[in-house]
Write a protein that holds these residues in place. Structure first.
Motif, PDB file in Angstrom:
ATOM      1  N   ALA A  43      -3.220   0.259 -11.241  1.00 60.57           N
ATOM      2  CA  ALA A  43      -2.963  -0.971 -10.490  1.00 60.57           C
ATOM      3  C   ALA A  43      -1.820  -0.768  -9.500  1.00 60.57           C
ATOM      4  O   ALA A  43      -1.914  -1.185  -8.342  1.00 60.57           O
ATOM      5  N   ARG A  44      -0.745  -0.134  -9.930  1.00 56.58           N
ATOM      6  CA  ARG A  44       0.391   0.101  -9.036  1.00 56.58           C
ATOM      7  C   ARG A  44      -0.019   1.008  -7.885  1.00 56.58           C
ATOM      8  O   ARG A  44       0.347   0.773  -6.729  1.00 56.58           O
ATOM      9  N   ALA A  45      -0.813   2.046  -8.174  1.00 54.44           N
ATOM     10  CA  ALA A  45      -1.276   2.945  -7.111  1.00 54.44           C
ATOM     11  C   ALA A  45      -2.172   2.198  -6.121  1.00 54.44           C
ATOM     12  O   ALA A  45      -2.055   2.385  -4.899  1.00 54.44           O
ATOM     13  N   ALA A  46      -3.062   1.350  -6.633  1.00 55.07           N
ATOM     14  CA  ALA A  46      -3.956   0.583  -5.767  1.00 55.07           C
ATOM     15  C   ALA A  46      -3.161  -0.384  -4.889  1.00 55.07           C
ATOM     16  O   ALA A  46      -3.420  -0.513  -3.696  1.00 55.07           O
ATOM     17  N   LEU A  47      -2.188  -1.058  -5.486  1.00 53.02           N
ATOM     18  CA  LEU A  47      -1.361  -1.994  -4.718  1.00 53.02           C
ATOM     19  C   LEU A  47      -0.559  -1.273  -3.644  1.00 53.02           C
ATOM     20  O   LEU A  47      -0.424  -1.753  -2.514  1.00 53.02           O
ATOM     21  N   THR A  48      -0.029  -0.113  -3.979  1.00 58.39           N
ATOM     22  CA  THR A  48       0.737   0.673  -3.007  1.00 58.39           C
ATOM     23  C   THR A  48      -0.148   1.080  -1.836  1.00 58.39           C
ATOM     24  O   THR A  48       0.290   1.065  -0.686  1.00 58.39           O
ATOM     25  N   SER A  49      -1.422   1.410  -2.121  1.00 60.68           N
ATOM     26  CA  SER A  49      -2.335   1.857  -1.066  1.00 60.68           C
ATOM     27  C   SER A  49      -2.625   0.761  -0.041  1.00 60.68           C
ATOM     28  O   SER A  49      -2.989   1.055   1.089  1.00 60.68           O
ATOM     29  N   SER A  60      -1.041  -9.092 -14.521  1.00 66.53           N
ATOM     30  CA  SER A  60      -2.121  -8.533 -15.336  1.00 66.53           C
ATOM     31  C   SER A  60      -2.905  -7.535 -14.515  1.00 66.53           C
ATOM     32  O   SER A  60      -2.976  -7.638 -13.290  1.00 66.53           O
ATOM     33  N   ALA A  61      -3.459  -6.566 -15.209  1.00 65.29           N
ATOM     34  CA  ALA A  61      -4.319  -5.561 -14.591  1.00 65.29           C
ATOM     35  C   ALA A  61      -5.482  -5.334 -15.544  1.00 65.29           C
ATOM     36  O   ALA A  61      -5.272  -4.979 -16.699  1.00 65.29           O
ATOM     37  N   THR A  62      -6.692  -5.560 -15.044  1.00 66.24           N
ATOM     38  CA  THR A  62      -7.880  -5.426 -15.878  1.00 66.24           C
ATOM     39  C   THR A  62      -8.866  -4.505 -15.185  1.00 66.24           C
ATOM     40  O   THR A  62      -9.229  -4.742 -14.029  1.00 66.24           O
ATOM     41  N   ARG A  63      -9.267  -3.477 -15.916  1.00 68.26           N
ATOM     42  CA  ARG A  63     -10.285  -2.578 -15.375  1.00 68.26           C
ATOM     43  C   ARG A  63     -11.595  -2.882 -16.069  1.00 68.26           C
ATOM     44  O   ARG A  63     -11.689  -2.894 -17.291  1.00 68.26           O
ATOM     45  N   ILE A  64     -12.616  -3.143 -15.251  1.00 69.23           N
ATOM     46  CA  ILE A  64     -13.959  -3.397 -15.755  1.00 69.23           C
ATOM     47  C   ILE A  64     -14.873  -2.396 -15.066  1.00 69.23           C
ATOM     48  O   ILE A  64     -15.184  -2.548 -13.885  1.00 69.23           O
ATOM     49  N   GLY A  65     -15.281  -1.360 -15.791  1.00 69.34           N
ATOM     50  CA  GLY A  65     -16.108  -0.327 -15.188  1.00 69.34           C
ATOM     51  C   GLY A  65     -15.373   0.364 -14.054  1.00 69.34           C
ATOM     52  O   GLY A  65     -14.265   0.862 -14.221  1.00 69.34           O
ATOM     53  N   ASP A  66     -15.989   0.357 -12.862  1.00 72.07           N
ATOM     54  CA  ASP A  66     -15.383   0.983 -11.684  1.00 72.07           C
ATOM     55  C   ASP A  66     -14.599  -0.008 -10.839  1.00 72.07           C
ATOM     56  O   ASP A  66     -14.299   0.257  -9.684  1.00 72.07           O
ATOM     57  N   ALA A  67     -14.281  -1.162 -11.419  1.00 67.54           N
ATOM     58  CA  ALA A  67     -13.547  -2.188 -10.688  1.00 67.54           C
ATOM     59  C   ALA A  67     -12.195  -2.439 -11.350  1.00 67.54           C
ATOM     60  O   ALA A  67     -12.006  -2.183 -12.539  1.00 67.54           O
ATOM     61  N   PHE A  87     -10.287  -4.355  -6.541  1.00 65.84           N
ATOM     62  CA  PHE A  87     -10.527  -3.012  -6.025  1.00 65.84           C
ATOM     63  C   PHE A  87     -11.761  -2.415  -6.696  1.00 65.84           C
ATOM     64  O   PHE A  87     -12.152  -2.843  -7.777  1.00 65.84           O
ATOM     65  N   ARG A  88     -12.330  -1.397  -6.063  1.00 62.71           N
ATOM     66  CA  ARG A  88     -13.398  -0.621  -6.682  1.00 62.71           C
ATOM     67  C   ARG A  88     -13.198   0.843  -6.320  1.00 62.71           C
ATOM     68  O   ARG A  88     -12.531   1.171  -5.331  1.00 62.71           O
ATOM     69  N   LEU A  89     -13.779   1.705  -7.143  1.00 65.80           N
ATOM     70  CA  LEU A  89     -13.742   3.131  -6.846  1.00 65.80           C
ATOM     71  C   LEU A  89     -14.812   3.452  -5.812  1.00 65.80           C
ATOM     72  O   LEU A  89     -15.846   2.771  -5.754  1.00 65.80           O
ATOM     73  N   GLY A 106     -11.401   8.785  -6.561  1.00 65.29           N
ATOM     74  CA  GLY A 106     -10.380   8.135  -7.372  1.00 65.29           C
ATOM     75  C   GLY A 106      -9.475   7.188  -6.603  1.00 65.29           C
ATOM     76  O   GLY A 106      -8.621   6.539  -7.178  1.00 65.29           O
ATOM     77  N   GLU A 107      -9.656   7.100  -5.289  1.00 63.62           N
ATOM     78  CA  GLU A 107      -8.839   6.207  -4.460  1.00 63.62           C
ATOM     79  C   GLU A 107      -9.432   4.803  -4.526  1.00 63.62           C
ATOM     80  O   GLU A 107     -10.615   4.600  -4.277  1.00 63.62           O
ATOM     81  N   TRP A 108      -8.628   3.818  -4.858  1.00 63.95           N
ATOM     82  CA  TRP A 108      -9.111   2.450  -4.997  1.00 63.95           C
ATOM     83  C   TRP A 108      -9.332   1.822  -3.623  1.00 63.95           C
ATOM     84  O   TRP A 108      -8.506   1.949  -2.730  1.00 63.95           O
ATOM     85  N   ILE A 109     -10.462   1.119  -3.482  1.00 62.14           N
ATOM     86  CA  ILE A 109     -10.813   0.449  -2.234  1.00 62.14           C
ATOM     87  C   ILE A 109     -10.714  -1.057  -2.452  1.00 62.14           C
ATOM     88  O   ILE A 109     -11.336  -1.596  -3.373  1.00 62.14           O
ATOM     89  N   LEU A 110      -9.948  -1.729  -1.612  1.00 64.52           N
ATOM     90  CA  LEU A 110      -9.797  -3.182  -1.692  1.00 64.52           C
ATOM     91  C   LEU A 110     -11.093  -3.841  -1.243  1.00 64.52           C
ATOM     92  O   LEU A 110     -11.604  -3.550  -0.165  1.00 64.52           O
ATOM     93  N   ILE A 111     -11.625  -4.756  -2.081  1.00 64.55           N
ATOM     94  CA  ILE A 111     -12.860  -5.448  -1.703  1.00 64.55           C
ATOM     95  C   ILE A 111     -12.719  -6.970  -1.680  1.00 64.55           C
ATOM     96  O   ILE A 111     -13.584  -7.650  -1.140  1.00 64.55           O
ATOM     97  N   ASP A 112     -11.668  -7.518  -2.263  1.00 66.28           N
ATOM     98  CA  ASP A 112     -11.510  -8.970  -2.283  1.00 66.28           C
ATOM     99  C   ASP A 112     -10.053  -9.316  -2.573  1.00 66.28           C
ATOM    100  O   ASP A 112      -9.373  -8.574  -3.276  1.00 66.28           O
TER     101      ASP A 112
END
Length: 147
Positions: A43-49, A60-67, A87-89, A106-112
């Motif tokens: 989550a921190r890496a995705a937010l930084t990106s 909170s940070a919740t991973r559901i599958g590739d999201a 985010f999604r992979l 492995g880089e998270w892509i912002l989708i919403d």
């Protein structure tokens, strides 16, 4: 003498606390340092990106599958006091090096994104984000319940 069961060497059985890694783990457990949480690290890496300030507190940070759904309490200078980012992979096609602008694996892509000024809206924004993942087919409804 202090004995412990080594988590790094489970077949070794009980032994004196001489393994430096195990001694560090024991120290961390005794003094309350939590073990690293891979979901929060992602989550921190995705937010930084996406340029989220390091001062943003992850609620909170919740991973559901590739999201990944991340709720944050934003610093005062932000547009919203609370945000939920989704985010999604990347897919295999998006990481293809022959593409013009390939994504890194492995880089998270912002989708919403969702934002609000009230703390009471965070749960609704997380529910909306989860519903969006189901709507676009990244997550099936059963995975949502398991998370």
């Amino acid at each position: 003498m202090q004995f412990q069961t080594c988590r790094r060497h489970p077949k070794a059985g009980r032994f004196l606390a001489t393994c430096s890694g195990c001694a560090q783990e024991l120290h961390d457990l005794q003094y309350g340092k939590p073990a690293p949480d891979p979901t929060r690290e992602a989550a921190r890496a995705a937010l930084t990106s996406i340029g989220t300030p390091a001062a943003a507190f992850i609620l909170s940070a919740t991973r559901i599958g590739d999201a990944l759904i991340v709720a944050t309490d934003q610093p005062p200078a932000a547009n919203f006091a609370y945000a939920v980012d989704v985010f999604r992979l990347p897919t295999a096609a998006e990481t293809d090096p022959e593409q013009v602008d390939p994504c890194a694996p492995g880089e998270w892509i912002l989708i919403d994104q969702h934002g609000s000024h009230g703390r009471a809206d965070v749960d609704r924004m997380i529910a909306d984000a989860t519903a969006y993942l189901v709507e676009i087919g990244i997550v099936v409804a059963d995975e949502q319940l398991a998370a």
